[in-house]
Design an enzyme around this catalytic site. Structure first.
Site, PDB file in Angstrom:
ATOM      1  N   HIS A 130       0.839  -1.205   0.000  1.00  0.00           N
ATOM      2  CA  HIS A 130       0.000   0.000   0.000  1.00  0.00           C
ATOM      3  C   HIS A 130       0.874   1.256   0.000  1.00  0.00           C
ATOM      4  O   HIS A 130       0.638   2.192  -0.776  1.00  0.00           O
ATOM      5  CB  HIS A 130      -0.915  -0.034   1.230  1.00  0.00           C
ATOM      6  CG  HIS A 130      -1.709   1.212   1.454  1.00  0.00           C
ATOM      7  ND1 HIS A 130      -2.992   1.372   0.993  1.00  0.00           N
ATOM      8  CD2 HIS A 130      -1.387   2.370   2.092  1.00  0.00           C
ATOM      9  CE1 HIS A 130      -3.430   2.583   1.336  1.00  0.00           C
ATOM     10  NE2 HIS A 130      -2.479   3.209   2.012  1.00  0.00           N
ATOM     11  N   GLU A 131       1.914   1.269   0.827  1.00  0.00           N
ATOM     12  CA  GLU A 131       2.821   2.420   0.876  1.00  0.00           C
ATOM     13  C   GLU A 131       3.572   2.580  -0.453  1.00  0.00           C
ATOM     14  O   GLU A 131       3.772   3.689  -0.936  1.00  0.00           O
ATOM     15  CB  GLU A 131       3.830   2.275   2.020  1.00  0.00           C
ATOM     16  CG  GLU A 131       3.206   2.286   3.415  1.00  0.00           C
ATOM     17  CD  GLU A 131       2.437   3.558   3.728  1.00  0.00           C
ATOM     18  OE1 GLU A 131       2.776   4.621   3.163  1.00  0.00           O
ATOM     19  OE2 GLU A 131       1.488   3.502   4.516  1.00  0.00           O
ATOM     20  N   HIS A 190       1.431   4.428  -2.781  1.00  0.00           N
ATOM     21  CA  HIS A 190       1.464   5.890  -2.625  1.00  0.00           C
ATOM     22  C   HIS A 190       2.684   6.467  -3.348  1.00  0.00           C
ATOM     23  O   HIS A 190       2.618   7.539  -3.928  1.00  0.00           O
ATOM     24  CB  HIS A 190       1.552   6.275  -1.141  1.00  0.00           C
ATOM     25  CG  HIS A 190       0.240   6.205  -0.412  1.00  0.00           C
ATOM     26  ND1 HIS A 190      -0.891   6.827  -0.869  1.00  0.00           N
ATOM     27  CD2 HIS A 190      -0.095   5.608   0.763  1.00  0.00           C
ATOM     28  CE1 HIS A 190      -1.887   6.602  -0.010  1.00  0.00           C
ATOM     29  NE2 HIS A 190      -1.425   5.868   0.977  1.00  0.00           N
ATOM     30  N   GLU A 211      -6.228   6.799  -1.137  1.00  0.00           N
ATOM     31  CA  GLU A 211      -6.207   5.544  -0.376  1.00  0.00           C
ATOM     32  C   GLU A 211      -6.675   4.384  -1.245  1.00  0.00           C
ATOM     33  O   GLU A 211      -6.079   3.315  -1.247  1.00  0.00           O
ATOM     34  CB  GLU A 211      -7.082   5.661   0.874  1.00  0.00           C
ATOM     35  CG  GLU A 211      -6.449   6.498   1.972  1.00  0.00           C
ATOM     36  CD  GLU A 211      -5.017   6.091   2.275  1.00  0.00           C
ATOM     37  OE1 GLU A 211      -4.782   4.911   2.576  1.00  0.00           O
ATOM     38  OE2 GLU A 211      -4.134   6.945   2.171  1.00  0.00           O
ATOM     39  N   ASP A 214      -4.558   1.190  -2.420  1.00  0.00           N
ATOM     40  CA  ASP A 214      -5.044  -0.173  -2.150  1.00  0.00           C
ATOM     41  C   ASP A 214      -5.067  -1.001  -3.431  1.00  0.00           C
ATOM     42  O   ASP A 214      -4.639  -2.149  -3.451  1.00  0.00           O
ATOM     43  CB  ASP A 214      -6.476  -0.137  -1.594  1.00  0.00           C
ATOM     44  CG  ASP A 214      -6.546   0.368  -0.165  1.00  0.00           C
ATOM     45  OD1 ASP A 214      -5.484   0.460   0.481  1.00  0.00           O
ATOM     46  OD2 ASP A 214      -7.660   0.677   0.299  1.00  0.00           O
TER      47      ASP A 214
HETATM   48 ZN   LIG Z   1      -2.437   5.194   2.621  1.00  0.00          ZN
END
Ligand SMILES: [Zn+2]
Length: 482
Positions: A132-133, A136, A197, A201
């Site tokens: 997930h990071e 980003h 987000e 995801d």
């Molecule tokens: Zn996040």
């Protein structure tokens, strides 16, 4: 709220208060679909990331344990090479902090708190947070938030960002950064928008699947995170502040995960050993720690039960019970000769017990069996230094891979070795590098000045000291100006 106004809100929190209206006029914000790559050059990004990481060292405890580093880097690498920008640089590290948090800084620096690692119940859960990071980073969400803050100097933005992302307000933090954090923390809670987000995801799950981790672990871990808020009296875990997990997000990821066929995903040895070590290191109460490992020892495979004993040995070692620790590690290293952590722990026990001959015998054997293992080399060098053998220690350090040669612990060890060799100017020089790599530039300047006061400095070192002094002073000036 559109991306534009949202970004402006965050940017404003990072800018000085007065010219606000003008700043808004000047903002040239990219549209959502734009490639944000043009906003910051790869070189600037690299510098920004390195600065951020140095500042982070002054505000949080970044694990200097090479075994832990090696594990988090290996799982990170596995994920990064399967991400949608496998060629972009990534740096993974562990923050020794019980708060449940993970974050992505500039330049691909991704930090995972020890508290989060210990909350995971499967390696895929840890991988899902890291994926997930990574999402980003690859989607460049951070740059969309901070690009207009480039009017501030890089060290200032880096320090501010470090403070915001780790979510603590340590006294080491600069006053300017502190104020910016206080002003900015509210905005930062919404900085990763719902869209960001969801995007992280979505790409994160793809990365997870491509890397052969369990996609179902993502919703499972989000659910555990959400539940964990009920147990934490101090409020919401940091991770949830910056990455709010909604029912909707859980349902979304759950739905997407169900598209993949179910199968078993066994945890790696590295994951289990790292968790055991972190638990032993961060649980102050010996009784609690022993209880934990005793219950683990009764379940799982032969390897898993061995790891529970390893954890127990580490608890004994922490509590200075050397014979009990040595007995466990000796048995483990004989039973599993291919596992470097067991022989390293046995050697470490000998070091703590000041039995240096035994320790060096074990380290020599271990470096022979695991020639590429930097964790063992560093422990070996430290032990040689402790036992009054700085020349041998320096020899071992020469064999380290380049990846270790800009880490704070490396400079500190070199400084100590030079001090033992009665080379005070060299020792101060490396202390300066130690402070600089830990985000303490003022102390680095002091060390260079001390080095310059030493007698009999050769021309070459003289030139190096001069160059570094100017560099540190400039950087410090830049940081203070804003
Ligand atoms: Zn996040």
């Amino acid at each position: 709220m559109t991306l534009k106004t949202l970004t402006a809100a965050i940017v404003l929190s990072l800018l000085p208060a007065i010219p606000m209206a003008i700043e808004i006029e000047k903002l040239q914000l990219p549209e959502m679909g734009d490639s944000a790559g043009a906003l910051i050059s790869p070189l600037e990004e690299k510098e920004f990331g390195a600065s951020f990481f140095r500042m982070l060292h002054s505000q949080a405890e970044i694990s200097q344990d090479l075994e832990i580093q090696q594990y988090i880097q290996s799982i990170g690498r596995q994920l990064a090479t399967n991400s949608d920008t496998p060629s972009s640089p990534f740096h993974f590290f562990v923050v020794m902090d019980p708060n449940i948090n993970a974050f992505a800084g500039p330049g691909g620096y991704i930090g995972i708190n020890s508290g989060l690692i210990l909350l995971t119940e499967a390696e895929s859960e840890l991988a899902s947070v890291m994926a997930h990071e990574i999402g980003h980073v690859t989607q460049r969400h951070l740059y969309r938030q901070i690009e207009a803050a480039s009017k501030m100097s890089i060290p200032t933005v880096a320090a501010t960002l470090a403070a915001i992302l780790i979510g603590t307000q340590s006294p080491a933090m600069g006053q300017a950064a502190l104020m910016a954090v206080q002003a900015g923390s509210i905005q930062f809670q919404i900085n990763f928008t719902r869209d960001n987000e969801k995007e992280a995801d979505r790409v994160g799950m793809q990365t997870l699947v491509n890397s052969s981790f369990d996609p179902r672990s993502m919703p499972t871990f989000f659910e555990r995170l959400q539940q964990s808020t009920r147990y934490y009296g101090r409020g919401v875990p940091e991770f949830l502040r910056t990455h709010p997990v909604s029912e909707n997000r859980i349902a979304d990821t759950r739905g997407r995960a169900e598209n993949y066929p179910y199968r078993q995903y066994p945890d790696s040895m590295g994951y289990l050993l790292t968790k055991a070590k972190l638990f032993a290191l961060t649980t102050p109460n010996q009784e609690t720690a022993i209880k934990h490992f005793t219950s683990l020892e009764k379940q799982g495979t032969t390897e898993q039960r061995a790891i529970a004993r390893y954890g127990m040995g580490l608890v004994y070692l922490q509590n200075l019970q050397y014979p009990a620790a040595a007995e466990i590690f000796k048995a483990l290293s004989e039973q599993f000769p291919n596992q470097p952590q067991y022989i390293a722990a046995l050697a470490r026990t000998a070091v703590e017990n000041k039995d240096y001959d035994k320790a060096h015998q074990l380290f020599a054997k271990a470096t022979q069996n695991f020639p590429n293992n930097d964790a063992i080399k560093i422990e070996y060098a430290r032990s040689l230094l402790k036992s009054g053998k700085p020349v041998d220690a320096r020899q071992i350090l020469l064999g380290l891979s380049d990846a270790q040669k800009d880490q704070p612990f490396y400079f500190l060890l070199l400084a100590q070795i030079q001090a033992e060799l009665t080379q005070p100017a060299e020792s101060h020089r490396y202390m300066a590098e130690y402070y600089y790599s830990s985000g303490q530039t003022e102390d680095a300047i002091v060390q260079i000045r001390l080095a310059k006061q030493e007698k009999n400095i050769n021309y070459q070192l003289q030139a190096i000291l001069e160059e570094r002094l100017n560099f540190f002073i400039n950087e410090e000036k830049e940081r203070k100006e804003k």
